[in-house]
Scaffold this motif. Structure first.
Motif, PDB file in Angstrom:
ATOM      1  N   HIS A 271      -5.503  -5.250   6.920  1.00  0.00           N
ATOM      2  CA  HIS A 271      -6.372  -6.102   6.179  1.00  0.00           C
ATOM      3  C   HIS A 271      -6.611  -7.538   6.491  1.00  0.00           C
ATOM      4  O   HIS A 271      -7.801  -7.833   6.557  1.00  0.00           O
TER       5      HIS A 271
ATOM      6  N   ARG B 281      -5.610  15.500 -10.137  1.00  0.00           N
ATOM      7  CA  ARG B 281      -6.411  14.426 -10.078  1.00  0.00           C
ATOM      8  C   ARG B 281      -7.917  14.470 -10.043  1.00  0.00           C
ATOM      9  O   ARG B 281      -8.648  13.519  -9.646  1.00  0.00           O
TER      10      ARG B 281
ATOM     11  N   ALA C  36     -17.415  17.161   8.278  1.00  0.00           N
ATOM     12  CA  ALA C  36     -16.699  16.284   9.342  1.00  0.00           C
ATOM     13  C   ALA C  36     -17.152  16.624  10.589  1.00  0.00           C
ATOM     14  O   ALA C  36     -17.354  15.978  11.442  1.00  0.00           O
TER      15      ALA C  36
ATOM     16  N   PHE D 281       1.976   2.447  -3.407  1.00  0.00           N
ATOM     17  CA  PHE D 281       0.413   3.076  -4.253  1.00  0.00           C
ATOM     18  C   PHE D 281       0.320   4.537  -3.622  1.00  0.00           C
ATOM     19  O   PHE D 281      -0.008   5.492  -4.442  1.00  0.00           O
ATOM     20  N   GLY D 282       0.776   4.766  -2.347  1.00  0.00           N
ATOM     21  CA  GLY D 282       0.457   6.115  -1.683  1.00  0.00           C
ATOM     22  C   GLY D 282       1.320   6.989  -2.194  1.00  0.00           C
ATOM     23  O   GLY D 282       1.137   8.234  -2.328  1.00  0.00           O
TER      24      GLY D 282
ATOM     25  N   ARG E  56     -11.817  17.956  -6.802  1.00  0.00           N
ATOM     26  CA  ARG E  56     -11.903  17.494  -5.382  1.00  0.00           C
ATOM     27  C   ARG E  56     -12.767  18.601  -4.851  1.00  0.00           C
ATOM     28  O   ARG E  56     -12.376  19.549  -4.831  1.00  0.00           O
TER      29      ARG E  56
ATOM     30  N   SER F 253     -14.151  12.593  -2.694  1.00  0.00           N
ATOM     31  CA  SER F 253     -12.774  11.964  -2.193  1.00  0.00           C
ATOM     32  C   SER F 253     -12.961  10.952  -1.252  1.00  0.00           C
ATOM     33  O   SER F 253     -12.296  10.237  -0.632  1.00  0.00           O
TER      34      SER F 253
ATOM     35  N   SER G 131      -4.189   4.645   2.404  1.00  0.00           N
ATOM     36  CA  SER G 131      -3.146   4.228   2.087  1.00  0.00           C
ATOM     37  C   SER G 131      -2.596   4.400   0.590  1.00  0.00           C
ATOM     38  O   SER G 131      -1.564   4.607   0.316  1.00  0.00           O
ATOM     39  N   GLU G 132      -3.737   4.478  -0.292  1.00  0.00           N
ATOM     40  CA  GLU G 132      -3.424   4.269  -1.718  1.00  0.00           C
ATOM     41  C   GLU G 132      -3.583   5.532  -2.190  1.00  0.00           C
ATOM     42  O   GLU G 132      -3.011   5.901  -3.205  1.00  0.00           O
ATOM     43  N   ASP G 133      -4.132   6.625  -1.647  1.00  0.00           N
ATOM     44  CA  ASP G 133      -4.440   7.941  -2.327  1.00  0.00           C
ATOM     45  C   ASP G 133      -3.562   8.941  -1.552  1.00  0.00           C
ATOM     46  O   ASP G 133      -3.984   9.512  -0.794  1.00  0.00           O
ATOM     47  N   PRO G 134      -2.625   9.283  -2.469  1.00  0.00           N
ATOM     48  CA  PRO G 134      -1.570  10.153  -1.757  1.00  0.00           C
ATOM     49  C   PRO G 134      -2.475  11.626  -1.578  1.00  0.00           C
ATOM     50  O   PRO G 134      -1.689  12.472  -0.934  1.00  0.00           O
ATOM     51  N   TRP G 135      -3.390  11.944  -2.255  1.00  0.00           N
ATOM     52  CA  TRP G 135      -4.051  13.246  -2.355  1.00  0.00           C
ATOM     53  C   TRP G 135      -5.304  13.410  -1.099  1.00  0.00           C
ATOM     54  O   TRP G 135      -5.735  14.421  -0.845  1.00  0.00           O
TER      55      TRP G 135
ATOM     56  N   ASP H 116      -6.943  13.922   2.149  1.00  0.00           N
ATOM     57  CA  ASP H 116      -6.816  14.822   3.106  1.00  0.00           C
ATOM     58  C   ASP H 116      -7.176  13.698   4.365  1.00  0.00           C
ATOM     59  O   ASP H 116      -8.340  13.661   4.897  1.00  0.00           O
TER      60      ASP H 116
ATOM     61  N   THR I  56      -8.821  15.166   7.711  1.00  0.00           N
ATOM     62  CA  THR I  56     -10.599  15.467   7.530  1.00  0.00           C
ATOM     63  C   THR I  56     -11.333  13.982   7.501  1.00  0.00           C
ATOM     64  O   THR I  56     -12.389  13.874   7.779  1.00  0.00           O
TER      65      THR I  56
ATOM     66  N   PRO J 180       0.986  -1.240  -0.001  1.00  0.00           N
ATOM     67  CA  PRO J 180       0.141  -0.140  -0.179  1.00  0.00           C
ATOM     68  C   PRO J 180       0.887   1.137   0.004  1.00  0.00           C
ATOM     69  O   PRO J 180       0.619   2.353  -0.704  1.00  0.00           O
TER      70      PRO J 180
ATOM     71  N   ARG K  52     -15.593  20.032   3.294  1.00  0.00           N
ATOM     72  CA  ARG K  52     -15.599  18.761   3.705  1.00  0.00           C
ATOM     73  C   ARG K  52     -15.220  18.826   5.393  1.00  0.00           C
ATOM     74  O   ARG K  52     -15.716  18.268   5.893  1.00  0.00           O
TER      75      ARG K  52
END
Lengths: 537, 309
Positions: free
Chosen positions: B124, A489, A502, A189-190, A492, B179, B34-38, B40, B43, A186, A498
């Motif tokens: 996981h 990307r 939250a 991919f991050g 967003r 997101s 963990s996969e998405d670097p974008w 936030d 939040t 993981p 957001r």
């Protein structure tokens, strides 16, 4: 600092990770940094997790009667997006040319009249199906799915090794390799933006639906499999599952009054598009092999009447023929008026006496291949063949020069591969998959990278001890720059909106009041241990 | 049946389902983060904690994946976390030991005994283990429980919790929007993806996916299905029906919100998704209270329970 890349040798072949000076190519920086930070035990544990997940999913192949997980190497193959765009252009160009060629071959044969290819070439191909003449696919597509095998030569240039427009397989490994890698790495991919491959089944389904006979608004698509004993059965089930369509065997279908139906508990249901994973000659005992039990009698007739679409079309094998392959650059110029974006590997046509004489002279340094083979069958690699093998193939070439081609030995590019507790270069190829929906040829960003696990081995087929790698098409954007450029990307929501979401409180969750008391007691005990320096839970 | 026993059975059903569903929700979100670097992270984690009724303090600075996993997966003192619910399910089974089948008891007991060991695995793997244990519990319930009120109370708890948790799962996506993990991932986390693809013959859209999780009449994890199951259990517990009104408060609450979902236009439902999901959760909470008042009145379960331990 020592790591598992220590002593990674530079060889004659182009290496995907290290350049000629021995320094790291930028695209591998993240992968290298992450893997170099692991010990052999940690990498072995992750490799083991990959193998276990494949055993559990049933991604296995039979090896001496035992189910073995299909080897997935834990080092991905990384291709940058720009480079990939070049590959995709070349692959789609090739598919468009082959489509035009097939339409022509089974139609007016203008290509022969214009002297681009000899008629003999087509008629002598064992995969030229006379039964396919006059079958007009509804949206003109014959190669709904194609796989074009690419290799990189010593200069790092991609070259086409062969085209597969019959029933190319392997795409299920692309999908399941990615799923397994996401779970196992993981953190990588991050940090990298890897193009997703999960859309493939939806793209394929859309292309199949687009190929349905005219006047069918909501076509029924099925996947036709030879059955559970086929080596690609896992792939058939995966595609059917992810497209949400039925997986049928020949016996589940029947033809009546020129239409195809499947037997269901609610009676017979008409079938409009068949994504068939059965070879031509087994498809219809009426037209082809009469002893086939995998096919459906009358299927070709239904296809000819246009009541059902077969994907891929019958007779596509003529475009796979390795002698036709030598003409593909000419076909691209002839049909599309473009220069080929991807070169072929240099090939001798053994029917030409001069070429044959040269090749027979140099058999011990060349590769010879049968023109209709697939899966690495019948290939003789000169430098590693025995005297007897070379003599045998010499006799066979002289008996049937149309049946063989010869190529120089291409040093396939190498990539780091986890072998015996360390990373070592192993030879790779690449099979991108293209889906043609009639409007556009879409190339799945990724494709199947096969790797030859024995050292120095150049044949990558899984039946010859090959494994696979996950292929990552990455954008050059790194996580460090990402903060400033989220727009790359797609849209967003702003963090303000957001933040508001939250802040909203959730609906309280009830618990058994008796447990709440017990919980408090435990909490007190917990605090007591914490105070005394006990391990937090 | 003793009210105390019935209450324990009800909560076994709820806790096991809670552990299962929490594992599904967390698996999706932890993997996404963990996969998405974008992403936030702070939040998203705050939003998730709030939805799971475990709001992070406003001034906390380290709201991240690790904190979410600690609070919602491993905290044994919180009966809403995975480990906590598994421990609580086992405690409830112990109180109803003479009614619960030996197989089921041993299963819940081993699960509790293993929870710390398994929690040390990768997230996981831990979540996969939790789902597997929940499936074993469901299978043992299904095969070895007589279909009397024992069964109905357990199923009632399970169905009520499932409706509530699926609503929370849908809320996570509805609030995070683009997101969030995406509807496909949510369907997958419920094991619903393939059923969904077959239902819509592969033609997937966000509206259909949300609709499937909320409204599908035949898929056992959809909200409407779970609400129906809870109502069926309530009706089985009190088969006497009034002539012209529903006397059972719990059934009224569930029926009201279910018919709101069932008869709404999908488009309207989706424009107002977080509020609708909140109404489902509120209805489940009220129904749970009504069930408690009706079947497990408080005075019947005093400190004697603790003594009995």
């Amino acid at each position: 600092m020592s790591d598992l890349f220590d002593g990674y040798p530079l060889q004659r072949a182009f290496d995907e990770m290290i350049d000629r000076e021995g320094s790291l190519r930028p695209r591998y920086e993240q992968v290298h940094a992450t893997l170099a930070g692991l010990t052999a035990e940690e990498v072995a544990a992750r490799a083991d997790a990959l193998a276990k997940s494949y055993l559990a999913q049933g991604v296995t192949f039979d090896f001496a009667g035992e189910e073995r997980p299909f080897p997935l190497d834990c080092v991905p193959r990384v291709i940058e997006l720009d480079e990939w765009d070049g590959i995709a252009v070349g692959v789609s160009q090739r598919v468009r040319a082959l489509e035009a060629f097939l339409a022509d071959v089974y139609g007016k044969q203008e290509v022969v009249k214009d002297g681009v290819v000899p008629l003999r070439l087509i008629l002598s191909s064992s995969e030229f199906q006379r039964a396919a003449h006059g079958i007009e696919p509804p949206n003109g597509v014959r190669c709904h799915v194609s796989g074009v095998d690419l290799v990189r030569d010593e200069e790092g240039e991609y070259r086409v090794l062969e085209d597969n427009v019959r029933v190319p397989s392997g795409v299920s490994y692309v999908v399941s390799n990615r799923r397994a890698m996401v779970r196992t790495f993981p953190e990588l991919f991050g940090r990298l933006r890897v193009e997703p491959v999960v859309d493939y089944p939806q793209r394929l389904l859309a292309a199949l639906a687009a190929a349905a006979p005219d006047g069918v608004p909501d076509p029924t698509v099925v996947v036709l499999t030879p059955g559970v004993f086929n080596s690609a059965y896992y792939e058939h089930t995966l595609l059917a599952r992810l497209m949400g369509v039925e997986l049928v065997e020949g016996r589940d279908l029947f033809c009546s009054a020129g239409r195809v139906y499947m037997r269901t508990t609610e009676g017979s249901r008409r079938v409009d598009v068949i994504y068939r994973r059965v070879d031509d000659e087994f498809l219809d005992p009426v037209e082809f092999r009469a002893d086939s039990v995998l096919g459906v009698p009358g299927l070709v007739n239904a296809a000819r009447r246009g009541t059902v679409t077969l994907a891929n079309a019958i007779g596509n094998g003529v475009a796979d023929d390795k002698l036709v392959y030598t003409y593909v650059p000419d076909l691209i110029r002839y049909y599309l008026g473009e220069e080929p974006a991807l070169k072929n590997v240099d090939t001798w046509r053994l029917e030409e006496p001069a070429a044959r004489a040269e090749v027979l002279d140099r058999l011990d340094e060349l590769v010879v291949k049968p023109v209709d083979g697939s899966g690495g069958k019948g290939i003789v690699v000169g430098p590693s063949a025995t005297r007897a093998e070379i003599d045998a193939v010499r006799t066979r070439i002289l008996e049937d020069p149309r049946g063989w081609i010869a190529q120089p030995v291409v040093q396939l590019s190498t990539g780091p591969t986890f072998v015996d507790g360390t990373f070592r270069p192993r030879h790779l190829d690449l099979r991108p998959f293209a889906v043609n929906d009639g409007d556009e040829v879409w190339v799945l960003p990724g494709g199947l990278t096969r790797v030859a696990l024995p050292e120095g081995q150049l044949v990558v087929n899984s039946s010859q001890g090959g494994g696979s790698k996950d292929t990552w098409v990455t954008s050059p954007v790194l996580a460090a720059d990402a903060g400033g450029t989220p727009a790359q990307r797609g849209p967003r929501p702003t963090s303000g909106a957001r933040g508001g979401a939250a802040a909203r409180a959730g609906v309280p969750r009830a618990t058994n009041p008796h447990d709440a008391q017990a919980g408090q007691q435990q909490q007190q005990q917990q605090q007591a241990t914490d105070d005394t320096g006990g391990a937090p839970c | 049946m003793l009210s105390r026993i019935a209450e324990s059975l009800f909560w076994i059903g709820r806790y096991v389902e809670r552990a299962d569903d929490t594992a599904r929700i967390l698996d999706v979100h932890v993997q996404l983060l963990s996969e998405d670097p974008w992403a936030d992270e702070a939040t998203a984690c705050r939003s998730l904690l709030a939805i799971m009724d475990h709001p992070a303090p406003a001034d906390a600075s380290d709201v991240d994946r690790a904190m979410v996993v600690r609070l919602l997966a491993h905290d044994v003192t919180n009966p809403s976390s995975i480990a906590g619910s598994l421990v609580a399910a086992r405690e409830n089974a112990r109180r109803a030991r003479e009614i619960v089948s030996t197989d089921l008891w041993e299963c819940l007991n081993t699960t509790r005994n293993q929870v710390r060991v398994m929690g040390a695995l990768g997230t996981h793997e831990f979540f996969a283990w939790v789902r597997e244990r929940a499936a074993v519990v469901a299978g043992l319930m299904e095969s070895a429980t007589p279909r009397d009120s024992t069964w109905h109370f357990m199923v009632l708890g399970q169905a009520l919790e499932r409706a509530d948790m699926t609503a929370r799962l849908v809320t996570t996506q509805a609030r995070l929007g683009a997101s969030g993990p995406g509807w496909t991932t949510l369907l997958r986390s419920c094991g619903a993806y393939e059923a969904y693809l077959r239902t819509y013959r592969g033609r997937a859209s966000d509206e259909d996916a949300a609709g499937f999780l909320i409204l599908d009449r035949l898929f056992p994890r959809s909200i409407v299905y779970a609400l129906h199951a809870a109502e069926r259990a309530l009706r089985a517990l009190e088969p006497v029906e009034g002539r012209h009104f529903v006397s059972d408060e719990a059934r009224r609450e569930l029926g009201l919100v279910r018919s709101e979902l069932e008869f709404a236009r999908l488009g309207d439902l989706l424009t107002d998704l977080p509020d609708t999901m909140e109404r489902v959760q509120v209805a489940c909470a009220r129904a749970s209270n009504a069930i408690k008042d009706r079947y497990f009145p408080a005075p019947a379960t005093t400190a004697w329970v603790e003594e009995a331990l």
